[in-house]
Every structure is written in structure tokens, then in C-alpha cells.
Design an enzyme around this catalytic site. Structure first.
Site, PDB file in Angstrom:
ATOM      1  NE  ARG A   1     133.616  17.477  31.351  1.00 48.45           N
ATOM      2  CZ  ARG A   1     132.460  17.154  32.290  1.00 48.45           C
ATOM      3  NH1 ARG A   1     131.156  17.160  31.581  1.00 48.45           N
ATOM      4  NH2 ARG A   1     132.574  17.105  33.396  1.00 48.45           N
TER       5      ARG A   1
ATOM      6  CG  HIS B   1     135.684  12.818  32.094  1.00 50.90           C
ATOM      7  ND1 HIS B   1     134.981  12.944  33.065  1.00 50.90           N
ATOM      8  CD2 HIS B   1     136.100  13.739  31.749  1.00 50.90           C
ATOM      9  CE1 HIS B   1     134.767  14.163  33.290  1.00 50.90           C
ATOM     10  NE2 HIS B   1     135.939  14.642  32.450  1.00 50.90           N
TER      11      HIS B   1
ATOM     12  CG  ASN C   1     132.234  10.466  34.533  1.00 56.18           C
ATOM     13  OD1 ASN C   1     132.980  11.316  33.989  1.00 56.18           O
ATOM     14  ND2 ASN C   1     132.856   9.058  34.797  1.00 56.18           N
TER      15      ASN C   1
ATOM     16  CG  HIS D   1     138.269  23.249  28.876  1.00 58.72           C
ATOM     17  ND1 HIS D   1     138.861  23.699  30.251  1.00 58.72           N
ATOM     18  CD2 HIS D   1     137.732  22.144  29.036  1.00 58.72           C
ATOM     19  CE1 HIS D   1     138.773  22.519  30.983  1.00 58.72           C
ATOM     20  NE2 HIS D   1     138.406  21.658  30.255  1.00 58.72           N
TER      21      HIS D   1
END
Length: 323
Positions: free
Chosen positions: A60, A64, A92, A191
Site C-alpha cells: 500500500r 501511495h 497516510n 486488497h
């Protein structure tokens, strides 16, 4: 850890059809730091032994990072008295974790090859390794990324799609990064591993349209279970819940859950609101090889977004501080 040989052959095939970007290459560190990827993998192995969630967390973090300023390690930079950095944006902090693991990998690499390997490359390696250590595929990564010198708090919402995004917003955000609807679906497949803070989807449980209602697109039985795990806001606690039933294993259960209206995020359920993305969800749910092969291709594409190479950027001595 999956069938390494099968997925390595597949990844090599996929690499042939992906267009070159910048000055990245598969043998960038071949003579200058041939141990780089093994060192990062060793750090990830040790981190995973003590924290099974870390693979998903690093994956993740990589996503980002790449969506804001490109894949240049800008998410790793600490805020200063004169600049509030990406790391501190609500999307974040505190949900992104694993910065200490990237710092450990950088320190280990620096001991062997000082000033050679970028934090951006280390993050790309670690995200790949996190997937592989979660019983997922392994693929080759072209390296040569340099580290960015810009990390700004207010840049994050301009590019990073939030979990509350609808399908139009998602497609637009991905298209702005030259990522297709297909990439949207397969990267959402990330996910399949990991956990989420309740705050990322609480509105679906308690206040979907601002009237204290529940999202009708969320399976009612799952919503009831989640209400037992996630307190009604406002609350000082923010528990975590698994993204799907096998949060430590890369598989197709995420897509099967989405089809049953059991995706945690609005952005998960949104994939069913476009005929093309829905068709890919259906096919991915039914065919693991189809999903994993395309996931590799989309991950490679994402990991090369707006990279800095050559004379651009720098090689940071420490990942959390600009030189």
C-alpha cells in the site's frame, strides 16, 4: 511463497510487452550492487516473521508513493518545521506503516553498497517481496529510480483516490496516471491481503448519505458484523479489520467478496458499476491465473510511474531525510 519458477517465466514474458520507461533496466545494479535485491528480500523475510501484516502495508505504501510525485520515495520523507510532508496526510498517517522496515532495508544496503541504491528502488523491491511472501507471485523489476526531493502534504489529495471514490472518480484518477480501467481492477486486487482501519469505511455503516443511513451496496450481514467491530464515530479508538477472509494470502477471495457486495470500501463496490470493470472482477474471481498474470503487469506499470532517472533526483543516504 508460490511457484517461483512458473511466475518468473510469466513475468519475463510480460516484461517483453511492456514499453520502456526512462533509463530503468533489469541489470541496473548488476555490477555496482548485485546483492541489493537479496538484501531487501532478507529484511522483508525477517519483518514478515515478526509481523504478518507488513507485506500488505508495504504494498500500500508503494501505491501511495507512486500516485503522488511518481515512484520516487517521496512518501518516506519526514515533515520539517518548514514543510509538511506526504507522510502526514490523513490517508497516510496513521494507516501507512512499515517505514521502519524500509529504513532497515536501506541501512542494510548502505553497509554493502553506500550511496548506490535509491530508496525508491528499495520500496519497489520490498512491495514485490511483500506480495511474494504472502503466497503471491514473484516478478522482475527494472531499477534505476532516483529519489525525489519534493514531498508536500497538500499534493496528496490532488492525485491519490480515496476509498470513498465512485467509479467515475477512480477511472479519472487512474487515467491521469496513464493507468487503464484494467489496471484499476487488477491493482484493486491488492486488497486481497491486509487490513483496514474502520475509519476508512465507517461512513458506509453509519452515515452513508449524511442522514445516519447504511450503504445499500454493502452486504447487510457483513455490515452488521462490522458494526460489532467498528464503533460509531466519533471515537478515540480506530480498530482494524481484515480486507477479506484470507488477509495473509494472495488469492481471488477479494474479487469473490466484491461480487457478493462484501468489499470494505466504496471504491471496491464501485468496480461493479461499470460493465467493463465488472467483467474483469467476474473473470478474476473465477480464474486465479488470469488475475495474477494481469496483477503482475499492472504492478510493473504502476511501479514505473513518473520515475526520476539519470540526473534527476538523488540517492538519499537515509530514506526519511533529503540529502
Amino acid at each position: 511463497m508460490g511457484d517461483y519458477k512458473v511466475w518468473r517465466v510469466l513475468s519475463l514474458f510480460l516484461l517483453v510487452v511492456i514499453a520502456a520507461r526512462g533509463d530503468l533496466s533489469y541489470d541496473f545494479y548488476k555490477t555496482r550492487c548485485p546483492q541489493a535485491e537479496k538484501i531487501v528480500m532478507d529484511v522483508m523475510v525477517n519483518a514478515t516473521l515478526s509481523d504478518r501484516r507488513i507485506g500488505a502495508s508495504i504494498l500500500r505504501m508503494h501505491f501511495h508513493d507512486c500516485f503522488v510525485e511518481g515512484c520516487d520515495g517521496s512518501i518516506l520523507i519526514d515533515s520539517t518545521p518548514t514543510n509538511r510532508a506526504e507522510k502526514d496526510f490523513p490517508a497516510n498517517f496513521p494507516s501507512i506503516r512499515g517505514f521502519d522496515v524500509i529504513d532497515a532495508a536501506k541501512a542494510a544496503v548502505e553497509k554493502v553498497c553506500p550511496g548506490i541504491v535509491s530508496c525508491a528502488d528499495i520500496l519497489a523491491f520490498a512491495a514485490r517481496d511483500g506480495v511474494h511472501l504472502s503466497h503471491g507471485p514473484f516478478w522482475d523489476i527494472r531499477s534505476g529510480r532516483r529519489d525525489g526531493r519534493v514531498s508536500m502534504f497538500n499534493r496528496v489529495p490532488l492525485f491519490l483516490p480515496p476509498p470513498t471514490s465512485n467509479i467515475t472518480q477512480l477511472v479519472t484518477s487512474f487515467a491521469a496516471k496513464n493507468l487503464s480501467k484494467s489496471d484499476l481492477v487488477f491493482l484493486s486486487g491488492g486488497h486481497t491481503i491486509g487490513f483496514s482501519l474502520c475509519s476508512s469505511f465507517n461512513s458506509r455503516l453509519y452515515n452513508f448519505t449524511g442522514r445516519g443511513d447504511q450503504d445499500p451496496a454493502l452486504d447487510a450481514s457483513l455490515a452488521q458484523t462490522l458494526k460489532g467491530q467498528c464503533p460509531r464515530p466519533p471515537t478515540r479508538v480506530d480498530p482494524i479489520v481484515p480486507m477479506e477472509k484470507t488477509p495473509f494470502k494472495v488469492d481471488t477471495k477479494y474479487f469473490k467478496g466484491v461480487l457478493k457486495r462484501r468489499g470494505l470500501f466504496t471504491s471496491d463496490s464501485a468496480l461493479l458499476n461499470d460493465p467493463f470493470t465488472k467483467s474483469l472482477v467476474i473473470k478474476s474471481a473465477a480464474d486465479e491465473s488470469f488475475f495474477l498474470g494481469n496483477f503482475i503487469q499492472s504492478m510493473i506499470k504502476m511501479s514505473e510511474l513518473e520515475v526520476k532517472t539519470g540526473s534527476k533526483g538523488e540517492i538519499r543516504k537515509k530514506c526519511h531525510v533529503i540529502n
